[in-house]
Design a protein around this motif. Structure first.
Motif, PDB file in Angstrom:
ATOM      1  N   ASP A  38       0.809  -1.209   0.000  1.00 52.65           N
ATOM      2  CA  ASP A  38       0.000   0.000   0.000  1.00 52.65           C
ATOM      3  C   ASP A  38       0.848   1.268   0.000  1.00 52.65           C
ATOM      4  O   ASP A  38       0.673   2.161   0.824  1.00 52.65           O
ATOM      5  N   ILE A  39       1.825   1.327  -0.910  1.00 57.56           N
ATOM      6  CA  ILE A  39       2.662   2.516  -1.021  1.00 57.56           C
ATOM      7  C   ILE A  39       1.955   3.510  -1.937  1.00 57.56           C
ATOM      8  O   ILE A  39       1.572   3.158  -3.058  1.00 57.56           O
ATOM      9  N   ARG A  40       1.738   4.716  -1.446  1.00 59.25           N
ATOM     10  CA  ARG A  40       0.988   5.704  -2.233  1.00 59.25           C
ATOM     11  C   ARG A  40       1.924   6.446  -3.181  1.00 59.25           C
ATOM     12  O   ARG A  40       2.763   7.231  -2.738  1.00 59.25           O
ATOM     13  N   THR A  41       1.781   6.152  -4.462  1.00 59.06           N
ATOM     14  CA  THR A  41       2.639   6.792  -5.460  1.00 59.06           C
ATOM     15  C   THR A  41       1.933   6.792  -6.795  1.00 59.06           C
ATOM     16  O   THR A  41       1.019   5.981  -7.016  1.00 59.06           O
ATOM     17  N   VAL A  42       2.342   7.709  -7.688  1.00 61.39           N
ATOM     18  CA  VAL A  42       1.725   7.733  -9.004  1.00 61.39           C
ATOM     19  C   VAL A  42       2.249   6.610  -9.881  1.00 61.39           C
ATOM     20  O   VAL A  42       1.533   6.112 -10.744  1.00 61.39           O
ATOM     21  N   SER A  43       3.495   6.215  -9.674  1.00 62.72           N
ATOM     22  CA  SER A  43       4.051   5.156 -10.510  1.00 62.72           C
ATOM     23  C   SER A  43       5.321   4.625  -9.875  1.00 62.72           C
ATOM     24  O   SER A  43       5.858   5.224  -8.949  1.00 62.72           O
ATOM     25  N   GLU A  44       5.788   3.486 -10.377  1.00 58.82           N
ATOM     26  CA  GLU A  44       7.022   2.923  -9.827  1.00 58.82           C
ATOM     27  C   GLU A  44       8.247   3.583 -10.454  1.00 58.82           C
ATOM     28  O   GLU A  44       9.360   3.265 -10.106  1.00 58.82           O
ATOM     29  N   GLN A  45       8.023   4.518 -11.367  1.00 62.94           N
ATOM     30  CA  GLN A  45       9.157   5.116 -12.078  1.00 62.94           C
ATOM     31  C   GLN A  45       9.508   6.508 -11.574  1.00 62.94           C
ATOM     32  O   GLN A  45      10.336   7.184 -12.160  1.00 62.94           O
ATOM     33  N   VAL A  46       8.854   6.956 -10.491  1.00 61.05           N
ATOM     34  CA  VAL A  46       9.211   8.268  -9.940  1.00 61.05           C
ATOM     35  C   VAL A  46      10.324   8.067  -8.913  1.00 61.05           C
ATOM     36  O   VAL A  46      10.489   6.980  -8.366  1.00 61.05           O
ATOM     37  N   PRO A  47      11.119   9.087  -8.660  1.00 65.45           N
ATOM     38  CA  PRO A  47      12.173   8.940  -7.655  1.00 65.45           C
ATOM     39  C   PRO A  47      11.590   8.768  -6.246  1.00 65.45           C
ATOM     40  O   PRO A  47      10.515   9.308  -5.939  1.00 65.45           O
ATOM     41  N   ALA A  48      12.306   8.024  -5.403  1.00 66.14           N
ATOM     42  CA  ALA A  48      11.851   7.801  -4.031  1.00 66.14           C
ATOM     43  C   ALA A  48      11.727   9.122  -3.285  1.00 66.14           C
ATOM     44  O   ALA A  48      10.954   9.245  -2.342  1.00 66.14           O
ATOM     45  N   ALA A  49      12.492  10.122  -3.714  1.00 69.45           N
ATOM     46  CA  ALA A  49      12.456  11.418  -3.048  1.00 69.45           C
ATOM     47  C   ALA A  49      11.079  12.056  -3.114  1.00 69.45           C
ATOM     48  O   ALA A  49      10.745  12.905  -2.299  1.00 69.45           O
ATOM     49  N   SER A  50      10.262  11.629  -4.093  1.00 66.50           N
ATOM     50  CA  SER A  50       8.967  12.286  -4.250  1.00 66.50           C
ATOM     51  C   SER A  50       7.935  11.760  -3.262  1.00 66.50           C
ATOM     52  O   SER A  50       6.828  12.277  -3.209  1.00 66.50           O
ATOM     53  N   LEU A  51       8.253  10.723  -2.487  1.00 65.76           N
ATOM     54  CA  LEU A  51       7.276  10.158  -1.551  1.00 65.76           C
ATOM     55  C   LEU A  51       7.310  10.884  -0.216  1.00 65.76           C
ATOM     56  O   LEU A  51       8.318  11.487   0.158  1.00 65.76           O
ATOM     57  N   SER A  52       6.186  10.773   0.532  1.00 65.33           N
ATOM     58  CA  SER A  52       6.159  11.303   1.891  1.00 65.33           C
ATOM     59  C   SER A  52       6.999  10.395   2.800  1.00 65.33           C
ATOM     60  O   SER A  52       7.337   9.266   2.429  1.00 65.33           O
ATOM     61  N   GLY A  53       7.311  10.901   4.000  1.00 65.25           N
ATOM     62  CA  GLY A  53       8.126  10.123   4.940  1.00 65.25           C
ATOM     63  C   GLY A  53       7.531   8.757   5.230  1.00 65.25           C
ATOM     64  O   GLY A  53       8.230   7.743   5.222  1.00 65.25           O
ATOM     65  N   GLY A  54       6.222   8.717   5.459  1.00 65.66           N
ATOM     66  CA  GLY A  54       5.576   7.449   5.781  1.00 65.66           C
ATOM     67  C   GLY A  54       5.680   6.468   4.628  1.00 65.66           C
ATOM     68  O   GLY A  54       5.938   5.285   4.827  1.00 65.66           O
ATOM     69  N   ASN A  55       5.488   6.964   3.407  1.00 66.02           N
ATOM     70  CA  ASN A  55       5.565   6.075   2.252  1.00 66.02           C
ATOM     71  C   ASN A  55       6.991   5.644   1.951  1.00 66.02           C
ATOM     72  O   ASN A  55       7.234   4.551   1.470  1.00 66.02           O
ATOM     73  N   GLN A  56       7.958   6.518   2.272  1.00 65.95           N
ATOM     74  CA  GLN A  56       9.359   6.101   2.127  1.00 65.95           C
ATOM     75  C   GLN A  56       9.646   4.946   3.086  1.00 65.95           C
ATOM     76  O   GLN A  56      10.320   3.976   2.732  1.00 65.95           O
ATOM     77  N   GLN A  57       9.092   5.057   4.302  1.00 67.86           N
ATOM     78  CA  GLN A  57       9.324   3.991   5.273  1.00 67.86           C
ATOM     79  C   GLN A  57       8.659   2.691   4.797  1.00 67.86           C
ATOM     80  O   GLN A  57       9.229   1.617   4.933  1.00 67.86           O
ATOM     81  N   LYS A  58       7.462   2.812   4.205  1.00 70.93           N
ATOM     82  CA  LYS A  58       6.798   1.620   3.665  1.00 70.93           C
ATOM     83  C   LYS A  58       7.639   0.994   2.556  1.00 70.93           C
ATOM     84  O   LYS A  58       7.691  -0.225   2.410  1.00 70.93           O
ATOM     85  N   LEU A  59       8.281   1.860   1.779  1.00 71.03           N
ATOM     86  CA  LEU A  59       9.130   1.380   0.688  1.00 71.03           C
ATOM     87  C   LEU A  59      10.253   0.498   1.242  1.00 71.03           C
ATOM     88  O   LEU A  59      10.537  -0.579   0.728  1.00 71.03           O
ATOM     89  N   ILE A  60      10.871   0.977   2.323  1.00 64.16           N
ATOM     90  CA  ILE A  60      11.956   0.199   2.931  1.00 64.16           C
ATOM     91  C   ILE A  60      11.411  -1.101   3.498  1.00 64.16           C
ATOM     92  O   ILE A  60      11.981  -2.188   3.297  1.00 64.16           O
ATOM     93  N   ILE A  61      10.268  -1.001   4.196  1.00 61.76           N
ATOM     94  CA  ILE A  61       9.689  -2.204   4.802  1.00 61.76           C
ATOM     95  C   ILE A  61       9.344  -3.206   3.707  1.00 61.76           C
ATOM     96  O   ILE A  61       9.612  -4.401   3.827  1.00 61.76           O
ATOM     97  N   ALA A  62       8.770  -2.717   2.609  1.00 60.87           N
ATOM     98  CA  ALA A  62       8.409  -3.612   1.502  1.00 60.87           C
ATOM     99  C   ALA A  62       9.644  -4.331   0.972  1.00 60.87           C
ATOM    100  O   ALA A  62       9.640  -5.537   0.764  1.00 60.87           O
ATOM    101  N   ARG A  63      10.715  -3.563   0.767  1.00 62.93           N
ATOM    102  CA  ARG A  63      11.928  -4.177   0.228  1.00 62.93           C
ATOM    103  C   ARG A  63      12.497  -5.200   1.206  1.00 62.93           C
ATOM    104  O   ARG A  63      12.839  -6.310   0.828  1.00 62.93           O
ATOM    105  N   GLU A  64      12.581  -4.812   2.471  1.00 61.37           N
ATOM    106  CA  GLU A  64      13.249  -5.675   3.441  1.00 61.37           C
ATOM    107  C   GLU A  64      12.415  -6.918   3.748  1.00 61.37           C
ATOM    108  O   GLU A  64      12.947  -8.016   3.828  1.00 61.37           O
ATOM    109  N   LEU A  65      11.095  -6.757   3.925  1.00 67.25           N
ATOM    110  CA  LEU A  65      10.280  -7.909   4.291  1.00 67.25           C
ATOM    111  C   LEU A  65      10.039  -8.828   3.104  1.00 67.25           C
ATOM    112  O   LEU A  65       9.839 -10.024   3.272  1.00 67.25           O
TER     113      LEU A  65
END
Lengths: 522, 369, 318
Positions: free
Chosen positions: A390-417
């Protein structure tokens, strides 16, 4: 009623189409402590940056001591009697305490700095308010508590009548917090007003007279603190009823996953920051490492992820010797890591979501085709993870910098888990996140433990540790100085342990599984 | 993403125009006619097949040094050492060719080019090792190595390669030449050589390597965030050294091709070869994009070659070209200001229709709380 | 050659070669203390050398030896003006400091040779008719041993540079300006909250670096090369950067470090008279300053720390 020192009327601050503050009204009286309560991102700091002259409001009126004012710079605010102590201290690390106080309002004699005269004057001021500051020490060598007192001294040197403290307790020990409370009391006794920004309810209850609750940039309510209880404040802050506990089944312990015996770590400058540390983490449990920032936690984490070399009699992960291993080998051994600093350790911000979600997978042959990265596949995998976590983003091709802090954290959790780890290490995983994201992160960590994975949680947030951990160890000055049962220990006892004093009550410590703790050899 | 790509075109375009404009301004101040001068410059660079040959031949080593600079730059290192790396590459290639003059061309040319590349890689690799293990700032170390290279190469040319007490070496054997009678005939005796096609191939290969290969991923990751890259399991020390060595290899190759293709010998020089710093300028103009380096190199070599013609026609000092090139880079460096300026123009137009959207493009939204 | 004469020669050539480095390194110190990395010192020195030489050639007949010192001032002013480019680029336009500095280094020689051709119709200026040369200090030169070694036929520019260096130290560590300049190089955000004008201070740091670097360039032309050409400044600006780092961003350190580098260069000249050194090939003396710089950097760079915000862009919040 005492004099009204500050009055903000219909203050609005807009960034583009985003309202950081909308139609805010508040007033502060002499001799009063006003608490500003709100979640991260609620708009507290923006509001205070307007009061301290860093930003200009889009609309609204600011009155100081009955006079309408318009601050063009922090200097204007200072001259009007406003002193701001920022959450991230505004100190020059390479300067002494004295130089920091003087900077910008120097005493000069024939064009030369009159440091002697200044020192006498500032020392006297410090003595008046019982501010223990070593003016001749360089800030880099000061404790965090002393740096904060130095910041307060800076405002007093500039004759502040209104002192703003932005999240002042975040970096302090419970004992340092007590002494800060005394300083605040002293300030109000002298007729100054204090604005205290916090999201910690117990502190607001303890020190504040009035509390202004802010949510989504708007003032929700202003109330007298002594007639309101903590859970009302919490509900107001979040805007819905908050259950302050997580459903947590009893732990099902498996075999030992991470085992450390006599682990010592030196930092980049060669100073030993972790001394002879013993620790076990078993499958199915969350071990919480409590402690104040700077007691060797970050060096311990660096060693546990292979970023710093460590010496140890035993350092095993699932039975494999992990001494002198690189981060890559920890990953291959099934370890996942949610770092404290998601922007510099956890992510490569300019990389796309897809590249960040691939992460360590850049080494995996399956991501390559004809020797080159197979981007269609990498993007497809990323889209799956984005949906699943449930990462809120327009696409998988935008830079990670464009996400909010919470979604950046979800990104890390998604990758690690998604790597199906057997040991999860999480370091201050909810720092800077809003309540919704915090719940998500906590649930993810708990799910890992419930699935029989080992979890090591290092956090400076006592509530987080008390809520999640099955077992607590306390780190002080690079050593584990005690273990505790989260169900039995009180916050105050944990605070004392964190400050390095032993706890007398044996039952609070009853949950010690580290076997045969041998005395330090040194 | 699309707008980001658009900026990659807009900024260099604006910078080039501004550079040419300032060049014209200087010419006017000192009484030279900029219109005539730019016309004769264009004529000199692209006027006929011979000038095309000269321009393409001049841009060949620039492509290599620019590619070299861009690789180190992607890894976060400012390799100012490409003049020195090109110079040692030049020396090594010419030396190898002279020492093995009996070898056939299919062995001699690759051998000489390889020696040139390796010589450059050793020099830049040293800076990489110093950076990785001692934290020595690569900007300063590569500058110092430039001057060491200059004097040592001069010394070696004088004592090892020059005949009698000349300041230049013998001409390389015919088998080592990158020019051929066919190409000379085609371009009416310009120095155009097969090196040009090697440069084109190199640009495409480097593009693919940087975008799609594992080492490219590692280099970009280290350049953007060394700590994050280390956590992903990338050995940043190895990447530092590899990227610096690869960077020097390409610069050395540029020098080697300059030696085998354009000059066919090596001389004692009082200053570092211009292909070094100009290659850096090319890469900066191209934003480090290996394919963008091709038009950027064409522009700068066109300016240089055309500048020679200009000074023949109108007596304008040819140095004006070397004023224009850094001026262009000045504006590339100031891309924030260019964005701001152009954004404000766009903003005014767009504000009428979509006020919110326009506001967003101009406000750099930082963390609000 | 007697030992006293040899020492005298070593001291005076050391001072002659140290002076330009010292000025440029002091300039770099001001710029970087304010947070702006200045690799453009080389270009600034070129501009200073060119304008100093031109002034010297134009006014030597009228002003005589006074033209020498005025030429240094003119070189400084020209360097200061040229450095404005770097200031605008890095402070207002948020350019990368290294790129902007490199632009200065590429632009200066092209521009100055262009102007030389315009003015003199050739790629280099004629030789200067008056130069800084050497001076014997009356009185002090009569002292035993010290007199002949330090004060006879010695370099006025070297002592001038040392004097300026001490003034720079006082300015940086004993005045309000110095305290504020250092604060914007360490933590510009903190300085701004105290009402300090970060932009103005960073500008003054860069302009001071241009002024001092330009003076260094003019001294180079007037005491060593004695004209202006493309080879008047070859790496001295870069060496000055190393001097600045070696001197730990402190003016007194810069004095010491440039004397050390001056000595290295002086040995190339007097080396023939020193038995151990006379067998060495000239190339060793040519590369010595650069190699020493490299070794010094490798050994000391890790220990000395640059100002915390050196090379950073300060963005004012809205």
């Amino acid at each position: 009623m005492a004099q009204v020192l500050v009055s903000m009327q219909h203050i609005t601050k807009r960034f583009g189409d985003f309202y950081a503050n909308q139609d805010v009204n508040l007033s502060v009286h002499a001799g009063e402590v006003l608490a500003l309560l709100g979640e991260n991102g609620a708009g507290k700091s923006t509001l205070m940056s307007i009061l301290s002259g860093l930003r200009q409001p889009t609309s609204g009126t600011l009155m100081i001591k009955g006079q309408p004012v318009s601050f063009r710079s922090p200097r204007d605010a200072t001259l009007a009697g406003i002193g701001m102590v920022h959450q991230h201290f505004m100190l020059v690390q390479a300067f002494t305490g004295l130089e920091n106080v003087l900077l910008g309002d120097e005493l000069v004699h024939h064009g030369v700095l009159a440091e002697k005269r200044a020192q006498t004057r500032i020392q006297a001021l410090a003595d008046t308010y019982h501010l223990n500051v070593n003016l001749n020490q360089r800030v880099a060598e000061m404790s965090v508590g002393m740096q904060q007192r130095l910041e307060i001294l800076k405002t007093l040197y500039r004759n502040a009548d209104i002192v703003i403290l932005d999240e002042p307790t975040a970096v302090l020990t419970p004992q340092e917090i007590t002494s800060l409370m005394e300083i605040i009391h002293q300030l109000t006794q002298e007729g100054k007003a204090v604005i205290f920004i916090s999201h910690k309810l117990s502190e607001i209850k303890a020190i504040a007279d009035q509390c202004v609750v802010i949510r989504h940039g708007q003032v929700i309510q202003t109330l007298a603190v002594n007639t309101t209880d903590e859970s009302t404040l919490a509900d107001l802050m979040v805007g819905r009823h908050v259950s302050r506990s997580l459903a947590k089944p009893a732990p099902q312990l498996g075999t030992v996953s991470l085992a450390l015996r006599h682990l010592s770590v030196k930092d980049h400058r060669g100073i030993e920051r972790v001394h002879q540390l013993d620790l076990d983490v078993s499958e199915g449990e969350i071990v919480g490492v409590a402690g104040i920032d700077g007691n060797g936690q970050s060096e311990l984490l660096s060693a546990l992820t292979g970023m710093l070399p460590a010496s140890a009699d035993q350092f095993t992960l699932n039975g494999q010797d992990m001494r002198h291993r690189s981060p890559r080998q920890f990953t291959q051994q099934g370890q996942a890591y949610i770092p404290e600093d998601r922007q510099t350790v956890g992510l490569i911000l300019p990389f796309t979501l897809a590249e960040n979600l691939m992460g360590q997978g850049f080494m995996a042959a399956q991501n390559y085709r004809f020797g080159l990265l197979n981007y269609p596949l990498i993007r497809a995998k990323a889209r799956q993870l984005i949906q699943k976590f449930d990462i809120r983003t327009v696409s998988e091709q935008v830079p990670a910098a464009s996400l909010s802090g919470g979604n950046q954290q979800k990104l890390i959790i998604a990758r690690e888990l998604s790597r199906h780890p057997n040991l999860l290490i999480a370091a201050n995983p909810t720092r800077g996140l809003d309540v919704g994201a915090i719940e998500y992160v906590h649930q993810s960590i708990l799910d890992q433990r419930n699935q029989g994975k080992a979890v090591l949680l290092v956090s400076f947030e006592l509530d987080e540790i008390l809520q999640l951990a099955d077992r607590i160890v306390v780190m002080h000055d690079g050593e584990i100085i005690g273990a505790a049962n989260p169900a039995k220990i009180t916050r105050q006892e944990l605070g004392l342990l964190m400050a390095g004093s032993p706890v007398e009550r044996p039952e609070a410590q009853s949950y010690v599984t580290v076997s045969e703790r041998s005395p330090r050899s040194k | 993403m699309k707008t980001a790509r658009l900026w990659n075109i807009w900024i260099p375009t604006f910078a080039i125009l501004a550079g040419l404009l300032i060049g014209a301004f200087i010419m006017v101040i000192f009484g030279y006619n900029p219109v005539d001068n730019y016309l004769s410059m264009f004529q000199g660079a692209f006027g006929d097949i011979n000038s095309w040959g000269a321009t393409l031949s001049d841009m060949t080593p620039l492509i290599f040094t620019a590619l070299g600079f861009s690789i180190a730059d992607s890894a976060g290192f400012f390799n100012i050492g490409s003049p020195g790396q090109a110079l040692v590459g030049w020396l090594a290639a010419v030396w190898f060719a002279l020492a093995n003059s009996s070898l056939p061309g299919w062995l001699l040319i690759p051998g000489a080019l390889l020696m040139g590349g390796v010589a450059g890689a050793l020099l830049s690799g040293l800076a990489g090792v110093l950076r990785a293990y001692f934290g020595t700032n690569e900007v300063i170390s590569t500058i110092m190595l430039n001057y060491v290279a200059l004097y040592v190469v001069n010394y070696l040319v004088q004592t090892q390669l020059a005949i009698h007490h000349n300041d230049y070496s013998k001409t390389i054997p015919a088998a080592a030449r990158l020019r051929t009678p066919f190409l000379e005939q085609l371009t009416r005796n310009s120095t155009f050589s097969y090196g040009f096609f090697m440069a084109l191939a190199a640009a495409i290969i480097i593009f693919i390597v940087m975008r799609f290969s594992r080492i490219g991923f590692e280099i970009r990751a280290v350049g953007l965030n060394p700590t994050g890259a280390a956590y992903l399991g990338i050995n940043s020390k190895a990447v530092i050294i590899r990227s610096m060595a690869l960077s020097g290899f390409l610069s050395g190759l540029g020098g080697a091709i300059n030696g085998l293709g354009n000059y066919e010998n090596i001389t004692v020089s009082s200053a570092l070869p211009t292909i070094g710093f100009n290659g850096m300028a090319v890469s900066l103009l191209a934003g480090g994009n290996p394919l963008g380096i091709l038009p950027a190199a064409l522009l700068f070599s066109g300016l240089s070659i055309g500048g020679l013609n200009m000074s023949v026609v109108s007596n304008t000092p040819p140095e004006i070209v070397n004023v224009i090139i850094p001026t262009i880079i000045f504006f590339v460096g100031c891309n924030y200001a260019i964005r701001y300026l152009l954004n404000h123009q766009i903003w005014r137009k767009r504000a009428a229709d979509h006020p919110a959207e326009a506001a967003q493009t101009t406000t750099f939204k930082r963390e609000v709380d | 050659m007697s030992t006293i004469i040899l020492l005298m020669t070593i001291v005076s050539t050391t001072l002659i070669y140290a002076a330009p480095l010292m000025f440029a390194a002091l300039g770099g110190t001001f710029s970087e203390r304010g947070g702006i990395v200045n690799v453009g010192l080389e270009g600034i020195m070129v501009v200073g050398a060119f304008s100093g030489a031109v002034f010297n050639l134009s006014f030597a007949k009228v002003l005589g030896p006074n033209a020498l010192w005025l030429a240094i001032l003119v070189g400084g002013l020209a360097g200061g003006g040229f450095s404005l480019l770097h200031a605008v680029a890095t402070i207002n336009f948020r350019s990368d400091h290294i790129i902007s500095g490199t632009v200065l280094n590429m632009l200066a020689p092209a521009l100055c040779i262009f102007l030389t051709r315009v003015l003199y119709n050739q790629g280099q200026t004629p030789s200067l008719s008056v130069s800084l040369g050497t001076t014997t200090v009356p009185g002090l030169s009569q002292l035993p041993v010290l007199g002949p070694v330090f004060f006879t036929k010695t370099s006025p520019s070297g002592y001038f540079a040392i004097g300026v260096g001490i003034l720079c130290w006082l300015l940086l560590y004993r005045t309000r300006f110095g305290l504020r300049l250092r604060s914007v190089g360490e933590n510009p955000e903190a300085a701004a909250t105290l009402g300090i004008n970060v932009v103005a201070l960073r500008y003054s740091g860069v302009i001071l670096s241009g002024l001092l670097g330009g003076m260094g360039g003019a001294i180079m032309a007037e005491s060593i090369t004695l004209n202006f050409s493309a080879t008047t400044i070859v790496g001295q600006g870069f060496m000055a950067l190393a001097v600045m780092i070696f001197g730990k961003w402190n003016p007194l350190g810069a004095i010491g470090a440039s004397l050390f580098f001056g000595l290295a260069q002086s040995l190339a000249i007097v080396g023939d008279y020193i038995p151990v050194l006379s067998h060495l090939n000239q190339v060793w003396f040519q590369i010595a300053p650069y190699l020493i710089t490299l070794v010094v950097l490798v050994l000391f760079f890790g220990q000395s720390t640059a100002p915390a915000a050196d090379g950073s862009t300060y963005i004012k919040s809205k």
